[in-house]
Design a protein around this motif. Sequence first.
Motif, PDB file in Angstrom:
ATOM      1  N   GLU A  69      -1.688   1.195   9.013  1.00  0.00           N
ATOM      2  CA  GLU A  69      -1.014   1.721   7.817  1.00  0.00           C
ATOM      3  C   GLU A  69      -0.925   3.246   7.844  1.00  0.00           C
ATOM      4  O   GLU A  69       0.099   3.836   7.477  1.00  0.00           O
ATOM      5  CB  GLU A  69      -1.781   1.249   6.586  1.00  0.00           C
ATOM      6  CG  GLU A  69      -1.307   1.855   5.279  1.00  0.00           C
ATOM      7  CD  GLU A  69      -2.335   1.703   4.174  1.00  0.00           C
ATOM      8  OE1 GLU A  69      -2.022   2.130   3.046  1.00  0.00           O
ATOM      9  OE2 GLU A  69      -3.442   1.206   4.436  1.00  0.00           O
TER      10      GLU A  69
ATOM     11  N   ASP B 218       7.626   2.348   1.524  1.00  0.00           N
ATOM     12  CA  ASP B 218       6.196   2.337   1.208  1.00  0.00           C
ATOM     13  C   ASP B 218       5.492   1.410   2.182  1.00  0.00           C
ATOM     14  O   ASP B 218       6.140   0.623   2.884  1.00  0.00           O
ATOM     15  CB  ASP B 218       5.972   1.852  -0.229  1.00  0.00           C
ATOM     16  CG  ASP B 218       4.638   2.354  -0.809  1.00  0.00           C
ATOM     17  OD1 ASP B 218       3.861   2.985  -0.051  1.00  0.00           O
ATOM     18  OD2 ASP B 218       4.388   2.105  -1.998  1.00  0.00           O
TER      19      ASP B 218
ATOM     20  N   TYR C 130       1.350  -0.655   2.847  1.00  0.00           N
ATOM     21  CA  TYR C 130      -0.013  -0.901   2.379  1.00  0.00           C
ATOM     22  C   TYR C 130      -0.687  -1.885   3.328  1.00  0.00           C
ATOM     23  O   TYR C 130      -0.036  -2.478   4.201  1.00  0.00           O
ATOM     24  CB  TYR C 130      -0.018  -1.420   0.938  1.00  0.00           C
ATOM     25  CG  TYR C 130       0.714  -2.728   0.719  1.00  0.00           C
ATOM     26  CD1 TYR C 130       0.051  -3.950   0.789  1.00  0.00           C
ATOM     27  CD2 TYR C 130       2.080  -2.731   0.424  1.00  0.00           C
ATOM     28  CE1 TYR C 130       0.712  -5.146   0.583  1.00  0.00           C
ATOM     29  CE2 TYR C 130       2.758  -3.921   0.220  1.00  0.00           C
ATOM     30  CZ  TYR C 130       2.072  -5.128   0.295  1.00  0.00           C
ATOM     31  OH  TYR C 130       2.737  -6.307   0.089  1.00  0.00           O
TER      32      TYR C 130
END
Length: 469
Positions: free
Chosen positions: A340, A277, A279
């Motif tokens: 990102e 992931d 962010y």
Amino acid sequence: MDAEPAPSKEDFPEDVTDTRSHLNVVFIGHVDAGKSTIGGQILFLSGMVDERTIQKYEREAKEKNRESWYMAYIMDTNEEERAKGKTVEVGRASFETAKTRFTILDAPGHKNYVPNMISGASQADIGVLVISARKGEFETGFERGGQTREHAQLAKTLGVAKLLVVVNKMDDPSVGWDKERFDEIEKKMTPFLKSCGYNIKKDVQFLPISGLYGTNLKERMPTSVCSWWEGPCLFEALDSVEPPQRDATGPFRYWSVRINGGLDSVTFAVLRMPIIDRYKDMGTVVMGKIEAGSVRRGDNLVVMPNKAPVKVITIFRDADEVNQAKPGENLRVRLSGLEEDDISSGFVLSSSSNAIPAVLEFDAQLQVLELLDHKAIFTAGYKAVLHIHAVVEECEIMELMQQIDPKTKKPMKKKVLFVKGGAVVVVRIQVPAPICIEKFQDLPQMGRFTLRDEGKTVAIGKVIKLRQE
């Protein structure tokens, strides 16, 4: 052209601030077996959640007429999960003992969320397979099509070498800590786990518990509760698991370098951290587990497959900021040099001088499992969804190259055009966009995979050759 010099020991820094081993624990099993509740109890009993927070969750659960779910709220943090009482994403939390630091991965049990479960299990070192002892619930999870079977099978495929089977809800009125019920579950599960590839004596341990009341989790339960159990509690069992051997240099790459005018071969460090992931937070932050090599603040690395150069600004391990980290650690790494939006799950943070291969095709050895009723033949042109480390990508079988005799483990001489469930076959697989993988023999964590079709696991495999242009 001369290659870079061989690295010194300083190039493989170890975290000197905490010498305890680190292990990822994934909780798996059929929906409603009690995985999130057990995870919540562990965090409470280990002091990671205080009494006031527990009381808050109790009130919230009571307001929703879900009194028995309050411990699960610690792990299930979003409203959808709390409303349905089902884990959707892979919950994460940490706890520790005097010997080991653990990261809990609470994987969803519902069959609709098996891809999320695969994501959790692919990062795990130990599996805790949660079984409900309640009458009817064990049978539902274990029967054909139940998630108990699929989760156990996937866990072994994804590299979860050690399995603790916790028989939960032993306090339920339909069970009452009955030894016969515990023995019945162990007797039915043992041959199945053996068929999955687990060594029952070395790799599997059964434990009776109550997740709701925390019985036999941190401390051994008194004989007044259960007179027949003389084994360890869950914390003891987790602490006794030996950490897997990890190589701080990763899969070796051999380089010819000039030393005193002559050529010599040396090995060079390789970092491999699949990104699960990302962010934005004062830069781009990526999350993942180091599968090989080490990383330290200030390193110049590359994100693959887009070959984007980045620099490590900050490294977070749990809530702590650290200067360096070693294999097996779950990290959040703040990078500079990349936005990102330019990163996706399945990308890999990699050494710049020894970047991980990015391929469109690879050869693999497949164990074909039970196929779909309306697609009972496995042949060239078969399309499925590939799950390998953090990569989820559509793929196509381009060629069946060899069939392997399951008894002799040797290639069969006859040409193979198709196979059915149960076959072992060498195939060539193609994906539409480059993915970053390693050969199984070089780095098993990034070379083992599953193929799924219409929500069902149809094959498990290992990468044996990378086809690079």
